[in-house]
Motif scaffolding. Structure first.
Motif, PDB file in Angstrom:
ATOM      1  N   ARG A 178       0.847  -1.199   0.000  1.00  0.00           N
ATOM      2  CA  ARG A 178       0.000   0.000   0.000  1.00  0.00           C
ATOM      3  C   ARG A 178       0.874   1.238   0.000  1.00  0.00           C
ATOM      4  N   PRO A 179       0.377   2.358  -0.491  1.00  0.00           N
ATOM      5  CA  PRO A 179       1.100   3.613  -0.307  1.00  0.00           C
ATOM      6  C   PRO A 179       1.277   3.871   1.187  1.00  0.00           C
ATOM      7  N   GLY A 180       2.418   4.400   1.567  1.00  0.00           N
ATOM      8  CA  GLY A 180       2.663   4.671   2.971  1.00  0.00           C
ATOM      9  C   GLY A 180       3.901   3.961   3.479  1.00  0.00           C
ATOM     10  N   GLY A 181       4.113   4.064   4.783  1.00  0.00           N
ATOM     11  CA  GLY A 181       5.327   3.549   5.381  1.00  0.00           C
ATOM     12  C   GLY A 181       5.391   2.037   5.436  1.00  0.00           C
ATOM     13  N   VAL A 182       6.638   1.534   5.473  1.00  0.00           N
ATOM     14  CA  VAL A 182       6.897   0.086   5.531  1.00  0.00           C
ATOM     15  C   VAL A 182       7.792  -0.195   6.736  1.00  0.00           C
ATOM     16  N   LEU A 183       7.366  -1.130   7.563  1.00  0.00           N
ATOM     17  CA  LEU A 183       8.190  -1.614   8.665  1.00  0.00           C
ATOM     18  C   LEU A 183       8.684  -3.008   8.313  1.00  0.00           C
ATOM     19  N   LEU A 184      10.007  -3.174   8.332  1.00  0.00           N
ATOM     20  CA  LEU A 184      10.601  -4.493   8.136  1.00  0.00           C
ATOM     21  C   LEU A 184      11.079  -4.985   9.497  1.00  0.00           C
ATOM     22  N   VAL A 185      10.536  -6.116   9.923  1.00  0.00           N
ATOM     23  CA  VAL A 185      10.865  -6.661  11.234  1.00  0.00           C
ATOM     24  C   VAL A 185      11.920  -7.739  11.047  1.00  0.00           C
ATOM     25  N   GLY A 186      13.119  -7.451  11.508  1.00  0.00           N
ATOM     26  CA  GLY A 186      14.251  -8.352  11.320  1.00  0.00           C
ATOM     27  C   GLY A 186      15.328  -7.648  10.536  1.00  0.00           C
ATOM     28  N   ALA A 187      16.485  -7.400  11.190  1.00  0.00           N
ATOM     29  CA  ALA A 187      17.519  -6.565  10.576  1.00  0.00           C
ATOM     30  C   ALA A 187      18.679  -7.377  10.029  1.00  0.00           C
ATOM     31  N   GLY A 188      18.397  -8.597   9.582  1.00  0.00           N
ATOM     32  CA  GLY A 188      19.427  -9.406   8.969  1.00  0.00           C
ATOM     33  C   GLY A 188      19.538  -9.131   7.481  1.00  0.00           C
ATOM     34  N   ASN A 189      20.056 -10.118   6.739  1.00  0.00           N
ATOM     35  CA  ASN A 189      20.265  -9.922   5.303  1.00  0.00           C
ATOM     36  C   ASN A 189      18.969  -9.697   4.547  1.00  0.00           C
ATOM     37  N   SER A 190      17.931 -10.469   4.856  1.00  0.00           N
ATOM     38  CA  SER A 190      16.663 -10.303   4.141  1.00  0.00           C
ATOM     39  C   SER A 190      16.067  -8.934   4.402  1.00  0.00           C
ATOM     40  N   GLY A 191      16.028  -8.558   5.678  1.00  0.00           N
ATOM     41  CA  GLY A 191      15.447  -7.265   6.020  1.00  0.00           C
ATOM     42  C   GLY A 191      16.185  -6.108   5.368  1.00  0.00           C
ATOM     43  N   ALA A 192      17.510  -6.162   5.396  1.00  0.00           N
ATOM     44  CA  ALA A 192      18.304  -5.076   4.807  1.00  0.00           C
ATOM     45  C   ALA A 192      18.139  -5.035   3.294  1.00  0.00           C
ATOM     46  N   ASP A 193      18.158  -6.205   2.653  1.00  0.00           N
ATOM     47  CA  ASP A 193      17.997  -6.235   1.193  1.00  0.00           C
ATOM     48  C   ASP A 193      16.649  -5.659   0.763  1.00  0.00           C
ATOM     49  N   TRP A 301       7.600  -9.270   7.557  1.00  0.00           N
ATOM     50  CA  TRP A 301       8.256 -10.059   8.610  1.00  0.00           C
ATOM     51  C   TRP A 301       9.499 -10.737   8.027  1.00  0.00           C
ATOM     52  N   CYS A 302      10.645 -10.164   8.291  1.00  0.00           N
ATOM     53  CA  CYS A 302      11.918 -10.739   7.838  1.00  0.00           C
ATOM     54  C   CYS A 302      12.519 -11.534   9.000  1.00  0.00           C
ATOM     55  N   THR A 303      11.721 -12.437   9.508  1.00  0.00           N
ATOM     56  CA  THR A 303      12.018 -13.135  10.756  1.00  0.00           C
ATOM     57  C   THR A 303      12.447 -14.579  10.546  1.00  0.00           C
ATOM     58  N   GLY A 304      12.788 -14.923   9.317  1.00  0.00           N
ATOM     59  CA  GLY A 304      13.394 -16.223   9.067  1.00  0.00           C
ATOM     60  C   GLY A 304      12.412 -17.378   8.990  1.00  0.00           C
ATOM     61  N   PHE A 305      12.970 -18.561   9.123  1.00  0.00           N
ATOM     62  CA  PHE A 305      12.219 -19.806   8.985  1.00  0.00           C
ATOM     63  C   PHE A 305      12.563 -20.739  10.139  1.00  0.00           C
ATOM     64  N   HIS A 306      11.718 -21.728  10.335  1.00  0.00           N
ATOM     65  CA  HIS A 306      12.044 -22.800  11.273  1.00  0.00           C
ATOM     66  C   HIS A 306      11.686 -24.128  10.632  1.00  0.00           C
ATOM     67  N   GLN A 307      12.503 -25.117  10.905  1.00  0.00           N
ATOM     68  CA  GLN A 307      12.270 -26.441  10.342  1.00  0.00           C
ATOM     69  C   GLN A 307      11.287 -27.224  11.204  1.00  0.00           C
ATOM     70  N   ASP A 308      10.353 -27.892  10.550  1.00  0.00           N
ATOM     71  CA  ASP A 308       9.392 -28.760  11.229  1.00  0.00           C
ATOM     72  C   ASP A 308       9.648 -30.189  10.762  1.00  0.00           C
ATOM     73  N   PHE A 309      10.255 -30.974  11.631  1.00  0.00           N
ATOM     74  CA  PHE A 309      10.573 -32.362  11.284  1.00  0.00           C
ATOM     75  C   PHE A 309       9.616 -33.348  11.954  1.00  0.00           C
ATOM     76  N   SER A 310       8.418 -32.893  12.317  1.00  0.00           N
ATOM     77  CA  SER A 310       7.470 -33.774  12.996  1.00  0.00           C
ATOM     78  C   SER A 310       7.031 -34.936  12.109  1.00  0.00           C
ATOM     79  N   TRP A 311       7.266 -34.830  10.808  1.00  0.00           N
ATOM     80  CA  TRP A 311       6.896 -35.902   9.889  1.00  0.00           C
ATOM     81  C   TRP A 311       7.910 -37.047   9.883  1.00  0.00           C
ATOM     82  N   ILE A 312       9.017 -36.875  10.584  1.00  0.00           N
ATOM     83  CA  ILE A 312      10.022 -37.940  10.680  1.00  0.00           C
ATOM     84  C   ILE A 312       9.830 -38.650  12.010  1.00  0.00           C
ATOM     85  N   ASP A 313       9.277 -39.848  11.978  1.00  0.00           N
ATOM     86  CA  ASP A 313       8.948 -40.612  13.182  1.00  0.00           C
ATOM     87  C   ASP A 313      10.091 -41.566  13.513  1.00  0.00           C
TER      88      ASP A 313
END
Length: 371
Positions: A178-193, A301-313
């Protein structure tokens, strides 16, 4: 995706089960590298990938302006250099096309559109379930890579509905905002790029602790001297075998890597306002940990990812459900992981950095069946 408890130990009966020596889960750079070495060994194997097209994550979970942090000369998979000028920085689309062409070039057996629901083990064989289909093998290599499930704080749901919000994996370009300000949450590589991209048309705030930056410019005319040094450090100094690497690894896994391309001076010159961590929501607006409330129209939200391995029994996980592994090998013979962040070195999850881990795993598969 069902949990281990919900599925039960035996799982549903499958009408047909295909048998292989090795099953690779994931058809990105990690899975394709493993496939290359398995084919060299004459293994009977299959690569299962949930995407409808090879290179899917590079096509669907990256922004248009993204380029790799390493020049093409360091981005090739085993057997075929990246087909671009050696000192250029490939785009995400070029990387996806390269992976697709790589699989075709070496005729790797990739099954697309195949989401793995569950992995179990009975005796010395693994059963991999995908819907009503089943695959059985002596070994399973989990190569699902860096892109797991997006991490988004719970308070995101409290934002005013008028605010456009998305995870960095959903952002493509400014047309989504939208027109207007943008907040990027997370100041790592993704957020900075992304901040550098959106700041051309929007007031932009970059929120989060400063993760530091690589002290040199990777695109400097002297990159032919600088980049080889950085690559050597990432591949051979920052490893699980060195004291420095073992000290750095927990920090990198918890906090992410320092900014590589974008410098603090670049953000300042672009008018990006760096602010403290986003702590929550007040009256529908994001609030910073210093109490400031930002009246913005967009949140990314430049807050990364998390792995979900619950499918590996299979019992190979710690209390945080992260795999217990040593250079990709687990305590269960025949179960391996490749392509994880800092699996062995800082470069382990990079496009060109995964080949060493893949080669080592396949060497042990061919020689002893375990690493």
């Amino acid at each position: 995706m069902a949990t281990q408890e919900a599925i039960g130990k035996r799982g549903p009966a499958l009408p047909e089960v295909e048998e292989f020596e090795t099953i690779v889960v994931g058809g990105g750079q990690a899975g394709l590298s493993v496939g290359y070495y398995l084919k060299q060994q004459g293994q009977s194997f299959v690569i299962l990938d949930a995407n409808e097209r090879i290179g899917g994550s590079w096509r669907t979970r990256t922004w248009d302006s993204l380029r790799l942090f390493t020049p093409a000369r360091y981005d090739g998979l085993p057997g075929w250099p990246f087909p671009a000028s050696g000192w250029s920085f490939p785009t995400a689309r070029e990387t996806a096309n390269y992976l697709e062409a790589y699989a075709a070039r070496f005729d790797l057996p990739v099954r697309l559109g195949t989401t793995v629901d569950r992995v179990t083990k009975t005796g010395d064989r693994y059963l991999v379930q995908s819907g009503e289909r089943g695959f059985s093998a002596e070994r399973v290599v989990v190569a699902t890579g860096h892109y797991g499930k997006p991490t988004i704080p719970e308070f995101a749901s409290e934002l005013d509905p008028r605010i456009v919000q998305m995870h960095s994996s959903e952002y493509r370009n400014q047309s989504q905002l939208r027109p207007g300000g943008v907040l990027l949450v997370g100041a790592g590589n993704s957020g900075a790029d992304i901040a550098m991209d959106v700041s051309r048309r929007h007031d932009t705030w970059l929120s989060g602790p400063d993760k530091g930056q690589v002290p040199v410019r990777i695109e400097h005319p002297l990159r032919r001297v600088i980049v080889p040094i950085l690559w050597f450090v990432a591949s051979h100094v920052l490893t699980t075998r060195t004291p420095l690497g073992r000290k750095a690894r927990p920090h990198v896994l918890a906090e992410g890597a320092p900014r590589i391309r974008v410098k603090s001076a670049d953000l300042k010159a672009a008018g990006v306002m760096t602010v403290p961590r986003t702590a929550g929501v007040q009256d529908g607006l994001p609030v910073l940990e210093d109490g400031r409330v930002l009246d913005v129209d967009n949140v990314i939200w430049c807050t990364g990812f998390h792995q979900d391995f619950s499918w590996i029994d299979v019992p190979v996980f710690d209390d945080d459900l992260q795999p217990l592994q040593t250079r990709g090998a687990t305590s269960e013979p025949g179960l391996y992981f490749v392509g994880l962040d800092f699996l062995y070195s800082f470069a382990s999850e990079n496009v060109g950095g995964v080949r060493r881990d893949a080669k080592r795993i396949v060497k042990h598969i061919a020689g002893t069946g375990r690493a």
